[in-house]
Enzyme design. Structure first.
Site, short mmCIF file in Angstrom:
data_model
loop_
_atom_site.label_atom_id
_atom_site.label_comp_id
_atom_site.label_asym_id
_atom_site.label_seq_id
_atom_site.Cartn_x
_atom_site.Cartn_y
_atom_site.Cartn_z
N GLU A 216 4.95 -5.70 5.23
CA GLU A 216 4.45 -5.00 6.41
C GLU A 216 2.94 -5.11 6.57
O GLU A 216 2.40 -4.78 7.61
CB GLU A 216 4.85 -3.52 6.35
N GLU A 217 2.25 -5.57 5.56
CA GLU A 217 0.79 -5.60 5.58
C GLU A 217 0.27 -6.79 6.37
O GLU A 217 0.79 -7.90 6.25
CB GLU A 217 0.24 -5.64 4.15
N PHE A 218 -0.79 -6.57 7.15
CA PHE A 218 -1.40 -7.63 7.94
C PHE A 218 -2.00 -8.71 7.04
O PHE A 218 -1.91 -9.90 7.34
CB PHE A 218 -2.48 -7.04 8.86
N ASP A 219 -2.61 -8.29 5.92
CA ASP A 219 -3.22 -9.29 5.03
C ASP A 219 -2.17 -10.17 4.38
O ASP A 219 -2.42 -11.34 4.12
CB ASP A 219 -4.15 -8.66 4.00
N ARG B 100 0.81 -1.22 0.00
CA ARG B 100 0.00 0.00 0.00
C ARG B 100 0.84 1.27 0.00
O ARG B 100 0.37 2.31 -0.43
CB ARG B 100 -0.96 -0.02 1.19
#
Length: 140
Positions: free
Chosen positions: A109-112, A34
């Site tokens: 770094e993204e949770f998903d 993102r």
């Protein structure tokens, strides 16, 4: 020769005819970095190219964060719920040079991303497709 010419159309026709009801809503959950979405190549790919080809031409249903999520919904619960409702994880990787670095970077770094990798490697409940977007070119 006609079968070879229309192979993709025939495969999509048979796919629609024998759709299996497995309780899944989405064919793919799209994960992307993102922090790099402001890039023109990635933005165009996520907003126009990917939905135009996979949803409009092939009939797949995608969940793209930022397009299909509801504002104000708890992100962790939403990621977990939508990933459970997806058949596969579509990971979009970009060149790190455009985001400040060298090489190719997944959205670490993204949770998903972390949830999807856990589902794929530990729970073995979802398959993974990796796509690399770089300066308007796509590599699978």
């Amino acid at each position: 020769m006609a079968v070879k010419w229309f192979a993709i159309d025939l495969a999509l026709l048979f796919r629609r005819a024998r759709r299996i009801e497995d309780g899944k809503v989405y064919d793919a959950y799209v994960v992307y970095p993102r922090e790099c979405v402001c890039e023109n190549a990635l933005s165009v790919f996520l907003s126009f190219t990917l939905p135009a080809v996979l949803e409009d031409q092939c009939g797949y249903k995608l969940f793209i964060h930022g397009r299909d999520d509801l504002p104000g919904e708890d992100q962790a619960e939403q990621v977990e719920r939508c990933m459970r409702l997806s058949r596969r994880l579509l990971v979009v990787m970009t060149a790190v040079g455009s985001c400040g670095g060298q090489g190719v970077a997944p959205p670490l770094e993204e949770f998903d991303w972390q949830m999807g990798v856990h589902s794929a490697l530990v729970q073995e409940t979802i398959s993974v497709i990796v796509v690399q977007v770089e300066d308007g070119h796509t590599h699978t």
